[in-house]
Design a protein around this motif. Sequence first.
Motif, PDB file in Angstrom:
ATOM      1  N   GLN A  55      -8.902  -2.360  -2.492  1.00 55.04           N
ATOM      2  CA  GLN A  55      -8.260  -2.017  -1.233  1.00 55.04           C
ATOM      3  C   GLN A  55      -7.272  -3.438  -0.962  1.00 55.04           C
ATOM      4  O   GLN A  55      -7.478  -4.629  -1.146  1.00 55.04           O
ATOM      5  CB  GLN A  55      -9.284  -2.125  -0.137  1.00 55.04           C
ATOM      6  CG  GLN A  55      -8.654  -1.648   1.211  1.00 55.04           C
ATOM      7  CD  GLN A  55      -9.685  -1.348   2.231  1.00 55.04           C
ATOM      8  OE1 GLN A  55     -10.907  -1.252   1.799  1.00 55.04           O
ATOM      9  NE2 GLN A  55      -9.174  -1.268   3.409  1.00 55.04           N
ATOM     10  N   GLU A  60      -0.077   4.129   0.043  1.00 53.00           N
ATOM     11  CA  GLU A  60      -0.413   5.540   0.867  1.00 53.00           C
ATOM     12  C   GLU A  60      -0.265   5.388   2.340  1.00 53.00           C
ATOM     13  O   GLU A  60      -0.506   6.212   2.972  1.00 53.00           O
ATOM     14  CB  GLU A  60      -2.041   5.546   0.440  1.00 53.00           C
ATOM     15  CG  GLU A  60      -1.907   6.102  -1.132  1.00 53.00           C
ATOM     16  CD  GLU A  60      -3.337   6.486  -1.529  1.00 53.00           C
ATOM     17  OE1 GLU A  60      -4.432   5.967  -0.632  1.00 53.00           O
ATOM     18  OE2 GLU A  60      -3.526   6.816  -2.408  1.00 53.00           O
ATOM     19  N   CYS A  61       0.124   4.016   2.803  1.00 58.63           N
ATOM     20  CA  CYS A  61       0.195   3.870   4.126  1.00 58.63           C
ATOM     21  C   CYS A  61       1.631   4.330   4.977  1.00 58.63           C
ATOM     22  O   CYS A  61       2.666   3.585   4.130  1.00 58.63           O
ATOM     23  CB  CYS A  61       0.079   2.244   4.438  1.00 58.63           C
ATOM     24  SG  CYS A  61       0.361   1.495   5.973  1.00 58.63           S
ATOM     25  N   PRO A  92       3.636  -0.146  -5.634  1.00 67.51           N
ATOM     26  CA  PRO A  92       2.511  -0.003  -4.998  1.00 67.51           C
ATOM     27  C   PRO A  92       1.169  -0.620  -5.399  1.00 67.51           C
ATOM     28  O   PRO A  92       1.040  -0.438  -6.841  1.00 67.51           O
ATOM     29  CB  PRO A  92       2.354   1.637  -5.047  1.00 67.51           C
ATOM     30  CG  PRO A  92       3.632   2.116  -5.658  1.00 67.51           C
ATOM     31  CD  PRO A  92       4.447   0.851  -6.218  1.00 67.51           C
ATOM     32  N   PHE A  93       0.301  -0.896  -4.715  1.00 68.88           N
ATOM     33  CA  PHE A  93      -0.790  -1.659  -5.461  1.00 68.88           C
ATOM     34  C   PHE A  93      -1.827  -0.492  -6.127  1.00 68.88           C
ATOM     35  O   PHE A  93      -2.313  -0.855  -7.021  1.00 68.88           O
ATOM     36  CB  PHE A  93      -1.667  -2.213  -4.341  1.00 68.88           C
ATOM     37  CG  PHE A  93      -3.003  -1.643  -3.792  1.00 68.88           C
ATOM     38  CD1 PHE A  93      -4.214  -1.620  -4.222  1.00 68.88           C
ATOM     39  CD2 PHE A  93      -2.754  -0.799  -2.530  1.00 68.88           C
ATOM     40  CE1 PHE A  93      -5.214  -1.075  -3.799  1.00 68.88           C
ATOM     41  CE2 PHE A  93      -3.758   0.090  -2.047  1.00 68.88           C
ATOM     42  CZ  PHE A  93      -5.013  -0.393  -2.467  1.00 68.88           C
ATOM     43  N   GLN A  94      -1.571   0.734  -6.015  1.00 67.45           N
ATOM     44  CA  GLN A  94      -2.225   1.884  -6.446  1.00 67.45           C
ATOM     45  C   GLN A  94      -2.004   2.009  -7.893  1.00 67.45           C
ATOM     46  O   GLN A  94      -2.589   2.561  -8.661  1.00 67.45           O
ATOM     47  CB  GLN A  94      -2.183   3.050  -5.738  1.00 67.45           C
ATOM     48  CG  GLN A  94      -2.813   3.225  -4.269  1.00 67.45           C
ATOM     49  CD  GLN A  94      -2.111   2.701  -3.138  1.00 67.45           C
ATOM     50  OE1 GLN A  94      -1.088   2.046  -3.426  1.00 67.45           O
ATOM     51  NE2 GLN A  94      -2.162   2.768  -1.988  1.00 67.45           N
ATOM     52  N   SER A  95      -0.673   1.603  -8.299  1.00 69.64           N
ATOM     53  CA  SER A  95      -0.131   1.600  -9.684  1.00 69.64           C
ATOM     54  C   SER A  95      -0.762   0.854 -10.747  1.00 69.64           C
ATOM     55  O   SER A  95      -1.374  -0.343 -10.366  1.00 69.64           O
ATOM     56  CB  SER A  95       1.324   1.549  -9.610  1.00 69.64           C
ATOM     57  OG  SER A  95       1.482   0.180  -9.542  1.00 69.64           O
ATOM     58  N   THR A 102      -8.698  -5.836  -5.855  1.00 73.99           N
ATOM     59  CA  THR A 102      -7.788  -4.370  -6.517  1.00 73.99           C
ATOM     60  C   THR A 102      -8.079  -3.011  -5.562  1.00 73.99           C
ATOM     61  O   THR A 102      -7.667  -2.132  -5.856  1.00 73.99           O
ATOM     62  CB  THR A 102      -7.865  -4.230  -7.779  1.00 73.99           C
ATOM     63  OG1 THR A 102      -9.134  -4.332  -8.162  1.00 73.99           O
ATOM     64  CG2 THR A 102      -7.301  -5.377  -8.485  1.00 73.99           C
ATOM     65  N   CYS A 159       4.732   8.021  -2.109  1.00 72.96           N
ATOM     66  CA  CYS A 159       4.985   6.625  -1.861  1.00 72.96           C
ATOM     67  C   CYS A 159       6.391   6.766  -1.776  1.00 72.96           C
ATOM     68  O   CYS A 159       7.225   7.508  -2.338  1.00 72.96           O
ATOM     69  CB  CYS A 159       4.557   5.911  -3.329  1.00 72.96           C
ATOM     70  SG  CYS A 159       4.687   4.274  -3.141  1.00 72.96           S
ATOM     71  N   GLN A 179      -1.893  -3.033  -9.822  1.00 70.68           N
ATOM     72  CA  GLN A 179      -3.570  -3.481 -10.240  1.00 70.68           C
ATOM     73  C   GLN A 179      -3.375  -4.636 -11.075  1.00 70.68           C
ATOM     74  O   GLN A 179      -4.090  -5.554 -10.891  1.00 70.68           O
ATOM     75  CB  GLN A 179      -4.152  -2.369 -10.664  1.00 70.68           C
ATOM     76  CG  GLN A 179      -4.552  -1.093  -9.815  1.00 70.68           C
ATOM     77  CD  GLN A 179      -5.525  -1.649  -8.784  1.00 70.68           C
ATOM     78  OE1 GLN A 179      -6.645  -1.631  -9.147  1.00 70.68           O
ATOM     79  NE2 GLN A 179      -4.962  -1.581  -7.439  1.00 70.68           N
ATOM     80  N   LYS A 215      -1.581   8.317   6.819  1.00 64.92           N
ATOM     81  CA  LYS A 215      -1.701   8.035   5.486  1.00 64.92           C
ATOM     82  C   LYS A 215      -0.616   8.886   4.881  1.00 64.92           C
ATOM     83  O   LYS A 215      -0.526  10.384   5.223  1.00 64.92           O
ATOM     84  CB  LYS A 215      -3.171   8.246   4.940  1.00 64.92           C
ATOM     85  CG  LYS A 215      -3.395   7.769   3.472  1.00 64.92           C
ATOM     86  CD  LYS A 215      -4.811   8.204   3.054  1.00 64.92           C
ATOM     87  CE  LYS A 215      -5.043   7.178   2.015  1.00 64.92           C
ATOM     88  NZ  LYS A 215      -6.336   7.388   1.495  1.00 64.92           N
ATOM     89  N   ASP A 226       0.984  -1.276   0.162  1.00 65.09           N
ATOM     90  CA  ASP A 226       0.187  -0.041   0.045  1.00 65.09           C
ATOM     91  C   ASP A 226       0.908   1.165   0.022  1.00 65.09           C
ATOM     92  O   ASP A 226       1.363   1.462   0.959  1.00 65.09           O
ATOM     93  CB  ASP A 226      -0.946  -0.132   1.274  1.00 65.09           C
ATOM     94  CG  ASP A 226      -1.734   1.002   1.150  1.00 65.09           C
ATOM     95  OD1 ASP A 226      -1.879   2.039   0.429  1.00 65.09           O
ATOM     96  OD2 ASP A 226      -2.885   0.900   1.965  1.00 65.09           O
TER      97      ASP A 226
END
Length: 123
Positions: free
Chosen positions: A54, A11-12, A35-38, A52, A119, A42, A115, A9
Amino acid sequence: MERSTIIFDGECNLCNGVIGKLVQYAPKDQFDMVPFQSPYGQELLKNRGMETGQLETVVLIDEAGTHTLSTGFLRILASIPAWRWAVVLVESIPRPLRDYIYRIAATNRVRWFGKSQACAVSL
């Protein structure tokens, strides 16, 4: 040696802190950190049939497969020579109990550590 991939994550604050330490202490060229947000994060999650929207666990993809929860985290730590003793100690705890504790930390990580606006790694 084939590089392993860590999906985390981005953002964490806790996750970014752990990734920062891995960059500092893990053997060079051992991990790709995503990062999983990328878009790539994903895509990796989708290809493994994972959620995907969260991310509630670190995901390690290595030559042995995909690892999550405490097992994924311990496999990552085991790659750092100075931390191998901790892995042996923690592995003595039954996996259901390890995963239960991991889930509590994962569920509360943003509340406890905040948060991040940036990143630890960039793609």
